[in-house]
Scaffold this motif. Structure first.
Motif, PDB file in Angstrom:
ATOM      1  N   ASP A  78      -5.175  -0.295  -1.990  1.00 42.35           N
ATOM      2  CA  ASP A  78      -4.205  -0.257  -3.094  1.00 42.35           C
ATOM      3  C   ASP A  78      -3.101   0.747  -2.787  1.00 42.35           C
ATOM      4  O   ASP A  78      -1.913   0.469  -2.950  1.00 42.35           O
ATOM      5  N   ARG A  79      -3.500   1.923  -2.328  1.00 43.89           N
ATOM      6  CA  ARG A  79      -2.520   2.966  -2.040  1.00 43.89           C
ATOM      7  C   ARG A  79      -1.639   2.591  -0.852  1.00 43.89           C
ATOM      8  O   ARG A  79      -0.443   2.855  -0.834  1.00 43.89           O
ATOM      9  N   ALA A 109      -0.757  -0.391  -0.065  1.00 41.83           N
ATOM     10  CA  ALA A 109       0.208  -1.390  -0.558  1.00 41.83           C
ATOM     11  C   ALA A 109       1.348  -0.702  -1.303  1.00 41.83           C
ATOM     12  O   ALA A 109       2.523  -1.060  -1.131  1.00 41.83           O
ATOM     13  N   ARG A 110       1.028   0.305  -2.126  1.00 40.21           N
ATOM     14  CA  ARG A 110       2.080   1.034  -2.851  1.00 40.21           C
ATOM     15  C   ARG A 110       2.972   1.814  -1.891  1.00 40.21           C
ATOM     16  O   ARG A 110       4.190   1.876  -2.066  1.00 40.21           O
ATOM     17  N   SER A 139      -6.829   4.024   0.974  1.00 40.62           N
ATOM     18  CA  SER A 139      -7.308   2.861   0.214  1.00 40.62           C
ATOM     19  C   SER A 139      -6.292   1.725   0.312  1.00 40.62           C
ATOM     20  O   SER A 139      -5.096   1.953   0.499  1.00 40.62           O
TER      21      SER A 139
END
Length: 187
Positions: A143-144, A146-147, A141
């Motif tokens: 978001d993941r 980016a983290r 994903s």
């Protein structure tokens, strides 16, 4: 007059109290369905939030008891505090001496800086400062990703080399992952 749904002619009606907008009960039901869903999206959300039974502790307790009674358990996931996944264990076993599982790296960042005090690395060689992350499907994903990029950037700023392998790579092509990891330690 023409139907607002299908465009067909609306037959005249006796007596003419209210002019119809649809030609048949099917078209009328379709219009009713559209307006009801719009109304529900606007108003039902607030009502459902206000009357949500999960706000009542007794109901939550009953639901938990029922789930325990039927043997419900959430699916196993990897992650912090849940132990090593099968791909991580396979890769660690193949890497051999000098590699540690679930290694904690201090970030040297103060609380409130947007970084945790430590990052756990799936597998690490602390002497060579090589970190291996074995990522499952959840890491696809945006978001993941980016983290993960934030974690990688911080670890690299601390002098670590970060290698990322997917679960499929760790299980299906373990020898290639091992060669990459060991060749990185020799640099």
């Amino acid at each position: 007059m023409y139907c607002i749904v299908c465009g067909g002619a609306i037959p005249p009606r006796q007596p003419r109290r209210v002019q119809r907008k649809t030609c048949s009960p099917e078209c009328r039901n379709r219009v009713s369905s559209l307006t009801m869903s719009s109304t529900n999206r606007t108003h039902a959300s607030e009502r459902m939030t206000r009357k949500n039974p999960m706000h009542v502790q007794e109901i939550r307790d009953r639901m938990s008891a029922t789930l325990r009674a039927i043997g419900h358990k959430p699916p196993m996931r990897g992650g912090n505090g849940s132990g090593m996944t099968e791909p991580q264990r396979a890769l660690l076993g193949a890497l051999g001496h000098g590699w540690e599982p679930e290694f904690a790296v201090k970030t040297k960042k103060p609380r409130g800086s947007g970084f945790p005090p430590v990052y756990k690395v799936d597998i690490a060689n602390p002497t060579a400062m090589v970190a291996i992350e074995v990522d499952g499907f959840s890491h696809t994903s945006l978001d993941r990703k980016a983290r993960d990029a934030k974690k990688t950037a911080l670890l690299e700023s601390l002098g670590w080399t970060v290698l990322r392998f997917s679960n499929a790579e760790a299980m299906g092509n373990t020898s290639a992952c091992v060669r990459t990891a060991w060749s990185t330690t020799l640099r």
